[in-house]
Design a protein around this motif. Sequence first.
Motif, mmCIF file in Angstrom:
data_model
loop_
_atom_site.group_PDB
_atom_site.id
_atom_site.type_symbol
_atom_site.label_atom_id
_atom_site.label_comp_id
_atom_site.label_asym_id
_atom_site.label_seq_id
_atom_site.Cartn_x
_atom_site.Cartn_y
_atom_site.Cartn_z
ATOM 1 N N UNK A 172 12.592 5.362 6.748
ATOM 2 C CA UNK A 172 13.502 4.923 5.691
ATOM 3 C C UNK A 172 12.718 4.137 4.651
ATOM 4 N N UNK A 173 13.321 3.953 3.463
ATOM 5 C CA UNK A 173 12.669 3.153 2.418
ATOM 6 C C UNK A 173 12.345 1.757 2.935
ATOM 7 N N UNK A 174 13.309 1.148 3.603
ATOM 8 C CA UNK A 174 13.127 -0.227 4.103
ATOM 9 C C UNK A 174 12.027 -0.281 5.152
ATOM 10 N N UNK A 175 12.035 0.693 6.048
ATOM 11 C CA UNK A 175 11.035 0.718 7.120
ATOM 12 C C UNK A 175 9.626 0.896 6.554
ATOM 13 N N UNK A 176 9.459 1.805 5.615
ATOM 14 C CA UNK A 176 8.149 2.059 5.028
ATOM 15 C C UNK A 176 7.623 0.820 4.310
ATOM 16 N N UNK A 177 8.470 0.175 3.522
ATOM 17 C CA UNK A 177 8.037 -1.018 2.793
ATOM 18 C C UNK A 177 7.753 -2.186 3.739
ATOM 19 N N UNK A 178 8.492 -2.252 4.833
ATOM 20 C CA UNK A 178 8.236 -3.310 5.809
ATOM 21 C C UNK A 178 6.845 -3.164 6.415
ATOM 22 N N UNK A 179 6.471 -1.937 6.764
ATOM 23 C CA UNK A 179 5.117 -1.699 7.269
ATOM 24 C C UNK A 179 4.081 -2.080 6.210
ATOM 25 N N UNK A 180 4.313 -1.665 4.971
ATOM 26 C CA UNK A 180 3.344 -1.902 3.900
ATOM 27 C C UNK A 180 3.138 -3.381 3.627
ATOM 28 N N UNK A 181 4.204 -4.155 3.650
ATOM 29 C CA UNK A 181 4.125 -5.575 3.301
ATOM 30 C C UNK A 181 3.367 -6.405 4.337
ATOM 31 N N UNK A 182 3.164 -5.859 5.509
ATOM 32 C CA UNK A 182 2.402 -6.602 6.525
ATOM 33 C C UNK A 182 0.924 -6.713 6.147
ATOM 34 N N UNK A 183 0.473 -5.809 5.281
ATOM 35 C CA UNK A 183 -0.941 -5.821 4.897
ATOM 36 C C UNK A 183 -1.160 -5.876 3.391
ATOM 37 N N UNK A 184 -0.125 -5.562 2.589
ATOM 38 C CA UNK A 184 -0.305 -5.435 1.146
ATOM 39 C C UNK A 184 0.861 -6.034 0.371
ATOM 40 N N UNK A 185 0.608 -6.254 -0.918
ATOM 41 C CA UNK A 185 1.660 -6.634 -1.862
ATOM 42 C C UNK A 185 2.195 -5.367 -2.523
ATOM 43 N N UNK A 186 3.505 -5.212 -2.597
ATOM 44 C CA UNK A 186 4.101 -4.041 -3.230
ATOM 45 C C UNK A 186 4.107 -4.226 -4.749
ATOM 46 N N UNK A 187 3.422 -3.346 -5.446
ATOM 47 C CA UNK A 187 3.363 -3.362 -6.912
ATOM 48 C C UNK A 187 4.486 -2.508 -7.490
ATOM 49 N N UNK A 200 8.698 9.257 -1.339
ATOM 50 C CA UNK A 200 8.611 7.797 -1.464
ATOM 51 C C UNK A 200 7.236 7.441 -2.049
ATOM 52 N N UNK A 201 7.229 6.865 -3.227
ATOM 53 C CA UNK A 201 5.984 6.512 -3.925
ATOM 54 C C UNK A 201 5.787 5.000 -3.901
ATOM 55 N N UNK A 202 4.697 4.579 -3.277
ATOM 56 C CA UNK A 202 4.376 3.154 -3.167
ATOM 57 C C UNK A 202 2.996 2.905 -3.788
ATOM 58 N N UNK A 203 2.916 1.941 -4.680
ATOM 59 C CA UNK A 203 1.627 1.432 -5.125
ATOM 60 C C UNK A 203 1.506 0.010 -4.591
ATOM 61 N N UNK A 204 0.420 -0.251 -3.877
ATOM 62 C CA UNK A 204 0.218 -1.519 -3.184
ATOM 63 C C UNK A 204 -1.069 -2.170 -3.659
ATOM 64 N N UNK A 205 -1.125 -3.499 -3.495
ATOM 65 C CA UNK A 205 -2.333 -4.231 -3.855
ATOM 66 C C UNK A 205 -2.827 -5.042 -2.662
ATOM 67 N N UNK A 206 -4.136 -5.003 -2.470
ATOM 68 C CA UNK A 206 -4.742 -5.842 -1.431
ATOM 69 C C UNK A 206 -4.951 -7.227 -1.997
ATOM 70 N N UNK A 207 -4.205 -8.184 -1.472
ATOM 71 C CA UNK A 207 -4.342 -9.556 -1.967
ATOM 72 C C UNK A 207 -5.128 -10.372 -0.948
#
Length: 208
Positions: A172-187, A200-207
């Motif tokens: 799901x959108x929520x599930x995918x973003x939850x995984x991503x936010x554990x390591x990256x910032x969602x741009x 589902x298109x995600x651009x992430x940043x390594x902070x």
Amino acid sequence: MSVRYDDVIGPLRTAYDDGAERREVSGKAPWKLAEREAFLSRLQGDRRGRLLEVGAGTGQDSAYFQENGLEVVAVDLSPAMVALCRDKGIEAHVMDFLSLDFAPCSFDAVYALNCLLHVPNSDLPAVLDTFHTLMRPGGLFFLGVYGGGSVTGEGPFEGDDHHPPRFFSFRSDEQLQEYARKAFEVVDFHIVGSDKLRFQSLTLRRSG
């Protein structure tokens, strides 16, 4: 018992080796070209120069980024796909997501189009952590997968046009973003298409 990535690598490699030539001659949908162009624009704006494409397939996207001034390294678990990347003059290696043999902070960007949907949820956090390690602080990561629509869950895809049928994990959108936010910032997060072809298109940043 949950499926692990090691369980699906062998069948995936066989399926993609078998389908390499067919993919080489197939065109790309206009929306995929637009997603690719948008990510390149972000990289050029940030002056990000060295890109790792994972699940690179036949190297069409790697070639595009290389032709537009980036230093590109491509990896794929299929030797047949890697051979086609090398035919295009791309530095390419046979590697899977959990065996990426590069030094930490080697890349300004990572591009992963429709490949992380083959990673079971049980191993997705480890894969994302690996990408985080390989990227330089501030680096950008494009993560694009099908999901969040009418197709859900994990397992071989019934009616798949590859043999053997490939393993997929649809989130799901929520599930995918939850995984991503554990390591990256969602741009950026947005959806292209709908139903079975909902992307589902995600651009992430390594902070940090």
